[in-house]
Design an enzyme around this catalytic site. Sequence first.
Site, PDB file in Angstrom:
ATOM      1  N   VAL A   8      40.425  -4.849   7.921  1.00 33.00           N
ATOM      2  CA  VAL A   8      41.489  -3.699   8.666  1.00 33.00           C
ATOM      3  C   VAL A   8      42.079  -4.404   7.622  1.00 33.00           C
ATOM      4  CG1 VAL A   8      40.750  -3.169  10.231  1.00 33.00           C
ATOM      5  CG2 VAL A   8      41.871  -4.214  10.625  1.00 33.00           C
ATOM      6  N   SER A   9      42.719  -2.703   6.858  1.00 31.46           N
ATOM      7  CA  SER A   9      44.081  -3.221   7.146  1.00 31.46           C
ATOM      8  C   SER A   9      45.714  -3.702   7.237  1.00 31.46           C
ATOM      9  CB  SER A   9      44.742  -1.637   6.177  1.00 31.46           C
ATOM     10  OG  SER A   9      43.070  -1.343   5.092  1.00 31.46           O
TER      11      SER A   9
END
Length: 93
Positions: A8-9
Site C-alpha cells: 500500500v502507498s
Amino acid sequence: MKYYYARVSSESQNLDRQVEYFKELGANPRTIFQEKRSGKNFEDREIWNELLLEWIKEGDTVVVKNLDRIGRNAKEVRECLIDLAQRVLQLNL
C-alpha cells in the site's frame, strides 16, 4: 517457490485484503512480503528489493494481487518486468 508481495502507498492504508487474498490462494504467511511505501521510487521500496535480491531464485514466482502494486503506471510496471527478465537471464548464464 511462490512469494507474495503486498503493498500500500502509505502507513495509514491497510494491507489486510491483499494478505487475506494470498492466504486464500494457499500462501504461507512466511512467504508474504508486506510493504507500506509509495510506488514512486523502486529504490525506496526496501521489502521489494529484499525480495528480489535476497529471496527470489531461478524458477520462483512472485504473486501480486494487482499490477498496480508493482508500479504506479504502465511504464513503471513495464520497467519492473524488464528488470525481472534481466535478472532471470543473469541467473541462467
